[in-house]
Design a protein around this motif. Structure first.
Motif, PDB file in Angstrom:
ATOM      1  N   ASP A   1       0.822  -1.215   0.000  1.00 31.13           N
ATOM      2  CA  ASP A   1       0.000   0.000   0.000  1.00 31.13           C
ATOM      3  C   ASP A   1       0.854   1.262   0.000  1.00 31.13           C
ATOM      4  N   GLY A   2       2.126   1.126   0.355  1.00 28.14           N
ATOM      5  CA  GLY A   2       3.001   2.291   0.385  1.00 28.14           C
ATOM      6  C   GLY A   2       4.453   1.875   0.462  1.00 28.14           C
TER       7      GLY A   2
ATOM      8  N   LYS B   1      -0.080   5.672  -5.030  1.00 29.89           N
ATOM      9  CA  LYS B   1       0.345   5.172  -3.724  1.00 29.89           C
ATOM     10  C   LYS B   1       1.507   6.044  -3.239  1.00 29.89           C
TER      11      LYS B   1
ATOM     12  N   GLN C   1      -4.622   5.859   5.471  1.00 29.31           N
ATOM     13  CA  GLN C   1      -5.675   5.437   4.536  1.00 29.31           C
ATOM     14  C   GLN C   1      -6.959   6.227   4.805  1.00 29.31           C
TER      15      GLN C   1
ATOM     16  N   LYS D   1      -8.193   3.867   0.666  1.00 32.63           N
ATOM     17  CA  LYS D   1      -7.230   4.365  -0.325  1.00 32.63           C
ATOM     18  C   LYS D   1      -6.147   5.184   0.373  1.00 32.63           C
ATOM     19  N   PRO D   2      -4.922   5.156  -0.158  1.00 33.60           N
ATOM     20  CA  PRO D   2      -3.850   5.934   0.464  1.00 33.60           C
ATOM     21  C   PRO D   2      -4.153   7.434   0.445  1.00 33.60           C
TER      22      PRO D   2
ATOM     23  N   GLN E   1      -0.546  10.199  -2.394  1.00 38.15           N
ATOM     24  CA  GLN E   1      -0.451   9.476  -3.662  1.00 38.15           C
ATOM     25  C   GLN E   1       0.617  10.114  -4.556  1.00 38.15           C
TER      26      GLN E   1
END
Length: 345
Positions: free
Chosen positions: A85-86, A112, A144, A148-149, A152
């Motif tokens: 996710d990151g 991300k 989050q 969603k992050p 980005q």
């Protein structure tokens, strides 16, 4: 990612002070074993995310950073992009702004976080800034909202502030607040809470597929103007074999000498197809060609305005666009357009 799942973060160690520990017997710095990361920094267990680590086979001092190392970092992220996710990139502070700028151009349609961080003191030092920088960078990368992050884009975290990576420059080799973003506000400020400046965050169109463009052309240089620069030196530099682009650091709001020989040399280079970018030597502010008589001629002969871009972002953007084989006819227009939030349009 589902809203109730823990974020997964990939920690990438390229080298630098943050990954060093002092040998208790000799006092010499040596690379930290990232396999034992959790053991060395037990506070990481308290973070609400899952962390995996990967390290360059031979970690490097950031003064040795090359385009191939940017490509290697980008390849690690691209290969692991769907599984995490990151991403947090641990990097020496000396060239971190260059690397963060370069990675921002490499990643098109990024959705991300890629967070660069490092430290002024090794992770094992009593007064180190490494733990706070590392812990908060991971925490920010795992933020989050509705699955969603929050971040980005490519960013840089140092001493309580997260900046857009391609807006940063290193200002101190001594203080913990080693970086600044002279022409753009911070994305996040770390205090008792993480205060996110949502209005300035980049938000990509998530329907677009990630593209990673790692071709960079290194036939470029940076030239800082100074009183006393002479024709012979300028002529020699601008006739460097295979030269394709120059970042010209001018005075104030984009001003340069008005002597005919200076203008003629610059104009001749532009006519030979060399792209010359006008950026200011000032730590903050913007290029306004035509605002003074000393920049009007530069505008007339076709110098590209770097507007309020940093030198680090200007040189990496130049290498990136040259690497993408952008046609000469549209190069100026594309350079003067913000691609990753690196300048004000």
């Amino acid at each position: 990612m589902k809203a109730n799942q823990k974020a997964t973060i990939l920690l990438i160690y390229t080298g630098g002070t943050i990954g060093m520990i002092k040998d208790a017997d000799t006092g010499a710095l040596k690379a930290f074993n990232f396999k034992k990361l959790i053991k060395g920094i037990p506070e990481l267990k308290l973070l609400d995310c899952n962390i995996e680590t990967v390290s360059f086979e031979k970690p490097i001092d950031s003064s040795n950073m090359q385009i191939s190392d940017w490509q290697k970092t980008a390849e690690i992220i691209e290969k692991n992009y769907t599984n995490f996710d990151g991403f947090v990139v641990l990097h020496g502070s000396d060239t971190m702004s260059y690397s963060a700028s370069a990675l921002s151009f490499m990643f098109e349609n990024l959705n991300k976080p890629i967070v660069f961080t490092g430290s002024q003191l090794p992770i094992g030092d009593l007064r180190t800034d490494a733990k706070e920088n590392l812990i908060t960078a991971i925490q920010i990368a795992s933020l989050q909202e509705k699955g969603k992050p929050v971040i980005q884009e490519v960013s840089l975290y140092f001493e309580y502030k997260l900046y857009r990576g391609n807006r940063t420059t290193k200002i101190s080799a001594e203080h913990f607040n080693a970086f600044t973003s002279p022409n753009f506000p911070e994305l996040v400020e770390s205090g008792v809470h993480l205060n996110v400046n949502n209005e300035v965050l980049l938000k990509e169109n998530v329907s677009k597929k990630l593209k990673v463009n790692t071709n960079f052309d290194d036939n470029v240089f940076i030239l800082k103007l100074f009183p006393g620069i002479n024709k012979t030196i300028l002529h020699t530099l601008l006739h460097t074999p295979n030269l394709k682009g120059v970042v010209l650091e001018t005075y104030g709001s984009g001003n340069a000498p008005m002597e005919n020989w200076f203008i003629d040399e610059i104009e001749s280079a532009i006519k030979r197809g060399i792209h010359i970018i006008n950026v200011t030597q000032c730590s903050g502010g913007t290029v306004l060609m035509g605002a003074y008589e000393t920049s009007t001629r530069l505008k007339e002969i076709g110098l590209i305005s770097g507007k309020n871009i940093t030198t680090e972002a200007a040189i990496t953007k130049l290498m990136y666009l040259l690497g993408q084989n952008v046609a000469n006819s549209v190069f100026k227009t594309i350079f003067e357009t913000s691609l990753r939030g690196e300048m004000n349009d």
